[in-house]
Design an enzyme around this catalytic site. Structure first.
Site, PDB file in Angstrom:
ATOM      1  N   GLU A  17       0.863  -1.185   0.000  1.00 24.55           N
ATOM      2  CA  GLU A  17       0.000   0.000   0.000  1.00 24.55           C
ATOM      3  C   GLU A  17       0.898   1.233   0.000  1.00 24.55           C
ATOM      4  O   GLU A  17       1.859   1.297   0.771  1.00 24.55           O
ATOM      5  CB  GLU A  17      -0.891  -0.021   1.248  1.00 24.55           C
ATOM      6  CG  GLU A  17      -1.812   1.178   1.354  1.00 24.55           C
ATOM      7  CD  GLU A  17      -2.741   1.066   2.570  1.00 24.55           C
ATOM      8  OE1 GLU A  17      -3.509   0.076   2.639  1.00 24.55           O
ATOM      9  OE2 GLU A  17      -2.673   1.954   3.429  1.00 24.55           O
ATOM     10  N   ALA A  51      -8.139  11.643   2.825  1.00 26.33           N
ATOM     11  CA  ALA A  51      -9.384  11.816   3.576  1.00 26.33           C
ATOM     12  C   ALA A  51     -10.251  12.868   2.895  1.00 26.33           C
ATOM     13  O   ALA A  51      -9.780  13.943   2.523  1.00 26.33           O
ATOM     14  CB  ALA A  51      -9.058  12.223   5.003  1.00 26.33           C
ATOM     15  N   TYR A 147     -12.008  -5.261  10.015  1.00 27.01           N
ATOM     16  CA  TYR A 147     -11.326  -4.814  11.237  1.00 27.01           C
ATOM     17  C   TYR A 147     -11.217  -5.991  12.196  1.00 27.01           C
ATOM     18  O   TYR A 147     -12.213  -6.403  12.803  1.00 27.01           O
ATOM     19  CB  TYR A 147     -12.114  -3.644  11.870  1.00 27.01           C
ATOM     20  CG  TYR A 147     -12.287  -2.510  10.884  1.00 27.01           C
ATOM     21  CD1 TYR A 147     -11.346  -1.487  10.829  1.00 27.01           C
ATOM     22  CD2 TYR A 147     -13.333  -2.514   9.954  1.00 27.01           C
ATOM     23  CE1 TYR A 147     -11.457  -0.474   9.879  1.00 27.01           C
ATOM     24  CE2 TYR A 147     -13.450  -1.506   8.999  1.00 27.01           C
ATOM     25  CZ  TYR A 147     -12.506  -0.490   8.972  1.00 27.01           C
ATOM     26  OH  TYR A 147     -12.612   0.500   8.029  1.00 27.01           O
ATOM     27  N   LYS A 167     -21.952  -6.676   4.542  1.00 24.10           N
ATOM     28  CA  LYS A 167     -21.202  -5.925   3.517  1.00 24.10           C
ATOM     29  C   LYS A 167     -20.680  -6.896   2.458  1.00 24.10           C
ATOM     30  O   LYS A 167     -20.829  -6.644   1.263  1.00 24.10           O
ATOM     31  CB  LYS A 167     -20.057  -5.155   4.197  1.00 24.10           C
ATOM     32  CG  LYS A 167     -19.160  -4.400   3.254  1.00 24.10           C
ATOM     33  CD  LYS A 167     -18.393  -3.269   3.942  1.00 24.10           C
ATOM     34  CE  LYS A 167     -17.188  -3.684   4.745  1.00 24.10           C
ATOM     35  NZ  LYS A 167     -16.386  -2.545   5.195  1.00 24.10           N
TER      36      LYS A 167
END
Ligand SMILES: Cc1cc2nc3c(=O)[nH]c(=O)nc-3n(C[C@H](O)[C@H](O)[C@H](O)COP(=O)(O)OP(=O)(O)OC[C@H]3O[C@@H](n4cnc5c(N)ncnc54)[C@H](O)[C@@H]3O)c2cc1C
Length: 287
Positions: A17, A51, A147, A167
């Site tokens: 990432e 963000a 998470y 989800k």
């Protein structure tokens, strides 16, 4: 290539990432790093989304460069917070027009200056609604966030797991977890996810400790716990950045080695754009 195809044929899938440089920093700063990341032969590289959409064009531009110029598969992160439906569709269409096939679909955090942001006033309150929308209109491989310790806003970890299952059922191809520092928590999460019927691949988000203050800040924002062993390590090296870096690389290497020994689907290494430290970690684990 749709990344879900990779998860069907390779284990573990090793991904990196990276984040776009700040708007006042030229994009070349990340392209120079990409040359070095390419040498490490990751299976794919994901690019975070600033963000609230700051630097959103940069996310697409970098993801596109990774795929089209560096010939590495890429995945763009995308948060829908604060966007209109039209902006969401424009952005998703621009992924497709840039030959990008993979998106990490996220709700996003409240804007920095609005900690009590009311998500019911957002176009989508939860990532699952965004995922449903993407599925219905776009031909993309969709990943989503998970998470291991529960999302920071969920009152009960089980509630978060049930939300995660819902989800996934809206059309998620694979999950990427938030960072965690204790593999036992991750294994426990995998067991509970399996019990609930979550069967898609789950890749483990690993953030090496390069600087202790940085990790304390990030962990406090996302709610990841810092195990006693790591607290002691950060305390021991707090005044010695070089030794801290070495110890952080060793900690992450040991964590990844153990995950690989336990046959995880993937390792998603949050590189903090540090190519040489990432190389050291991969060298340590023999990849
Ligand atoms: C791997 C990874 C990468 C990330 N990359 C970025 C990035 O690039 N940019 C960025 O800004 N942020 C990023 N984030 C952070 C993410 O935006 C935040 O964690 C955000 O608060 C939640 O996003 P989500 O997509 O997980 O939301 P959701 O899946 O919507 O979950 C958010 C909360 O809502 C709850 N919830 C979900 N569905 C329901 C429902 N139907 N009813 C009630 N409650 C529900 C969940 O339990 C959870 O507590 C990333 C997180 C991860 C794990």
């Amino acid at each position: 290539m749709k990344l879900i195809e990779l998860f069907k044929t390779k284990k573990p899938v090793i991904s990196f990432e990276i984040f776009p440089p700040k708007l006042d920093t030229p994009l070349e700063s990340i392209y120079n790093k990409l040359e070095q990341f390419k040498e490490l032969k990751p299976d794919f590289i994901s690019v975070t989304y600033g963000a609230g959409g700051s630097a959103k064009d940069r996310t697409i531009e970098i993801a596109s460069k990774i795929k089209n110029d560096y010939n590495i598969e890429s995945m763009a992160h995308f948060t829908c917070v604060g966007h209109s439906k039209e902006e969401i569709d424009n952005l998703l269409s621009s992924l497709e027009s840039n030959n990008l096939e993979n998106v990490l679909a996220l709700r996003g955090d409240p804007p920095a200056n609005q900690p009590d942001f009311d998500f019911s006033k957002n176009i989508y309150s939860h990532a699952s609604e965004l995922i449903k929308h993407i599925r219905s209109k776009h031909n993309l491989c969709i990943s989503a966030a998970a998470y291991a310790e529960g999302h920071i806003n969920s009152k009960r970890i089980l509630d978060d797991l049930i939300n995660l299952k819902n989800k996934v059922d809206t059309g998620v191809d694979f999950l990427v977890t938030q960072l965690f520092f204790d593999n036992r928590i991750f294994y426990d999460f995998l067991d509970r996810a399996k019990t609930l019927g979550i069967s898609c691949p789950i890749t483990a988000g690993i953030m090496p400790v390069f600087k202790s203050e940085q990790i304390i800040k990030i962990a406090s924002l996302c709610g990841a716990s810092i195990p006693a062993k790591l607290v002691l390590m950060m305390d021991k090296y707090k005044n010695n950045p070089d030794d801290m870096l070495k110890a952080g690389i060793e900690y992450a290497s040991a964590q990844i080695r153990d995950l690989i020994d336990n046959h995880v689907d993937g390792i998603h290494l949050m590189t903090m754009n540090r190519a040489s430290s990432t190389k050291e970690i991969l060298d340590n684990i023999g990849i």
